[in-house]
Design an enzyme around this catalytic site. Structure first.
Site, PDB file in Angstrom:
ATOM      1  N   SER A   1     -27.047 103.360  38.107  1.00 28.92           N
ATOM      2  CA  SER A   1     -26.764 103.788  36.698  1.00 28.92           C
ATOM      3  C   SER A   1     -25.304 104.788  36.666  1.00 28.92           C
ATOM      4  CB  SER A   1     -27.732 105.101  36.538  1.00 28.92           C
ATOM      5  OG  SER A   1     -27.367 105.473  35.397  1.00 28.92           O
TER       6      SER A   1
ATOM      7  N   LYS B   1     -35.495 104.137  38.555  1.00 29.56           N
ATOM      8  CA  LYS B   1     -34.548 103.857  37.812  1.00 29.56           C
ATOM      9  C   LYS B   1     -35.044 103.502  36.362  1.00 29.56           C
ATOM     10  CE  LYS B   1     -30.333 102.663  36.171  1.00 29.56           C
ATOM     11  NZ  LYS B   1     -30.620 101.510  34.917  1.00 29.56           N
TER      12      LYS B   1
ATOM     13  N   HIS C   1     -35.636 106.966  34.786  1.00 31.01           N
ATOM     14  CA  HIS C   1     -34.292 107.655  34.485  1.00 31.01           C
ATOM     15  C   HIS C   1     -33.814 107.059  32.996  1.00 31.01           C
ATOM     16  CE1 HIS C   1     -29.991 106.540  34.190  1.00 31.01           C
ATOM     17  NE2 HIS C   1     -29.788 107.700  34.634  1.00 31.01           N
ATOM     18  N   ASN C   2     -34.208 105.754  32.772  1.00 23.55           N
ATOM     19  CA  ASN C   2     -33.693 105.219  31.624  1.00 23.55           C
ATOM     20  C   ASN C   2     -34.618 105.659  30.466  1.00 23.55           C
ATOM     21  OD1 ASN C   2     -32.073 103.524  33.233  1.00 23.55           O
ATOM     22  ND2 ASN C   2     -32.212 101.905  32.014  1.00 23.55           N
TER      23      ASN C   2
ATOM     24  N   GLU D   1     -33.261 108.953  29.585  1.00 26.09           N
ATOM     25  CA  GLU D   1     -31.988 108.595  28.864  1.00 26.09           C
ATOM     26  C   GLU D   1     -32.356 108.443  27.474  1.00 26.09           C
ATOM     27  OE1 GLU D   1     -29.281 104.820  28.817  1.00 26.09           O
ATOM     28  OE2 GLU D   1     -29.434 105.642  30.687  1.00 26.09           O
TER      29      GLU D   1
END
Length: 483
Positions: free
Chosen positions: A129, A184, A187-188, A191
């Site tokens: 990222s 991940k 995380h996105n 986000e």
């Protein structure tokens, strides 16, 4: 030139920048691309004079790698990853490592790790990222897969990753199988939530309070020096001040339809599968879907009416309330994301280091913020905490913001300004702190129409009961199960 320490397949922006990052840290890198002209252009251009080996065939590429060979795929998620795995496997030997650095869906990574390991090789699926700038100067890296592979890639990954102000690398081993890509993906999803909440705050300031882009720029600049200090607040501040060569404020020229590549959707689906209430991120995904209905919204705006009320309160006080509402909602977003990771760790038997994950997100990545240091501290103090809202720091932070948060949501409703993510976060908070929810009525409804049974407050958990609500249903009930 000596053999390469690692090889990268795929010369799009992320691949090129990772190669240059690795080379700048003292590593020799081999590169290959399906369209060979890209290799020629890269070697003659950005890679000229550097310790980068351009390769024209997969065979040549693998032959130029030190043992154990480390082949990192920076190609589009999906079938391209499987295709390249099949291309490189015949040229690898036992103990060699294939690394997928794209945004792959974690079930694909679980499947690929098992497949590659069955061939005698090792596999890593890693989240990367930070966008193109992060890839070049130091991304956040979240590797998972075959544990035996970590010692071989650790020196490279930790050297090229971002580092905290204390010098700690924003990269560590996440766990087996698809753990890296799951983290991940989460995380996105976070986000997506962060971006949507900032957009809702912007909409309230712009439409509700009538603030100019310059005024909002000043507000965001102030927020970025306190508890909301983060990459996304920082770039939003800069976006609001940006003008083109003709002096136009570019933000006002951009069409209001959002794109998405699917990782936020995957996060919401994973939450549904795990039975976790990831309400804020779900609303952020749906908000993008709603934005895409531009023509329908334009037509509806001419037919459907909303409040004509204008904001007449204290503008400065509302801006301060917005700051607190955004901060409290952000805490909820991370609390939900960590609940999802905890549920996945239990299901897939991953030993996730939750404080370590916060550390990996401290630098390099899109959601990096000063806030993440507090998450690491929370898990350092209590590794088994079930929800971040129960940590003393976050409990106090939310409780000191909750009155402002409620005022913001009420004002948004009164003005007809949609705040799906921020209001969903508040609803989750109120639901999570409720000793009793109306699910007793829901269970009665289910039992009434489908004989689905229910538990009773005056009986032990695990005992199920059925009522013959109509007098016609008899005593037969459905089996009990949870999807």
């Amino acid at each position: 030139m000596s053999k390469a320490d690692i090889g990268i397949v795929g010369l799009a922006v992320m691949g090129e920048n990772l190669i240059l990052n690795m080379e700048s840290k003292g590593f020799t890198v081999a590169c290959f691309n399906r369209t060979v002209s890209k290799v020629d252009n890269f070697v003659a251009g950005r890679a000229k004079g550097k310790n980068i080996i351009g390769c024209k065939t997969v065979e040549d590429f693998c032959a130029n790698l030190k043992r154990p060979r480390k082949v990192m795929l920076m190609v589009k998620a999906g079938g391209a990853v499987d295709a390249f795995i099949e291309q490189v496997l015949p040229h690898l030997e036992k103990g060699d490592i294939i690394i997928d650095g794209g945004n792959s869906h974690f079930p694909d990574t679980i499947r690929r790790a098992e497949y590659v390991e069955s061939k005698g090789m090792l596999y890593i699926g890693t989240g990367v990222s930070g966008g193109e700038e992060g890839a070049l100067t130091g991304p956040s890296i979240m590797p998972g897969g075959s544990p035996a592979a970590w010692e071989h890639v650790k020196p490279i990954f930790q050297k090229i990753s971002a580092h905290t102000d204390q010098g700690e690398p924003c990269c560590d081993w996440v766990g087996q199988g698809g753990a890296g890509h799951f983290v991940k993906m989460t995380h996105n999803g976070i986000e997506y939530g962060d971006m949507q909440m900032i957009c809702e705050t912007y909409q309230m300031m712009k439409k509700g309070l009538g603030m100019t882009n310059a005024e909002m720029h000043e507000v965001l600049a102030e927020w970025n020096s306190a508890e909301l200090d983060s990459y996304l607040i920082e770039i939003t501040r800069d976006i609001l001040a940006y003008k083109d060569e003709d002096g136009n404020e570019v933000i006002d020229l951009i069409l209001d339809t959002a794109g998405q590549k699917g990782t936020g959707k995957w996060t919401a689906i994973a939450a549904l599968d795990a039975g976790q209430p990831l309400t804020l991120i779900g609303e952020a995904v749906f908000a993008r879907c709603l934005s895409a209905l531009k023509e329908e919204r334009v037509a509806a705006s001419k037919i459907l009416s909303g409040p004509s009320k204008k904001f007449t309160g204290d503008k400065k006080a509302m801006v301060d309330d917005l700051k607190k509402a955004l901060y409290a909602s952000k805490i909820v977003s991370y609390a939900q994301g960590y609940q999802l990771m905890r549920a996945a760790a239990k299901e897939y038997k991953w030993d996730l280091n939750y404080g370590g994950i916060a550390l990996m997100w401290r630098g390099g990545c899109i959601i990096r913020s000063v806030f993440l240091g507090k998450i690491k501290e929370a898990f350092d103090k209590n590794p088994n905490i079930v929800n971040l809202l129960l940590d003393p720091f976050f409990k106090d932070a939310v409780q000191s913001s909750v009155d402002a948060w409620r005022r913001v949501v009420v004002t948004a409703v009164e003005l007809g300004i949609p705040m799906p993510a921020i209001s969903a976060a508040l609803a989750y908070y109120d639901g999570y702190r409720s000793e009793r929810l109306p699910a007793n009525l829901l269970q009665a409804q289910r039992d009434y129409f489908g004989a689905h049974t229910y538990e009773r407050v005056d009986k032990p958990r695990g005992e199920f009961f059925h009522t013959n609500w109509t007098g016609r249903g008899g005593a037969t009930s459905a089996s009990t199960y949870t999807v």
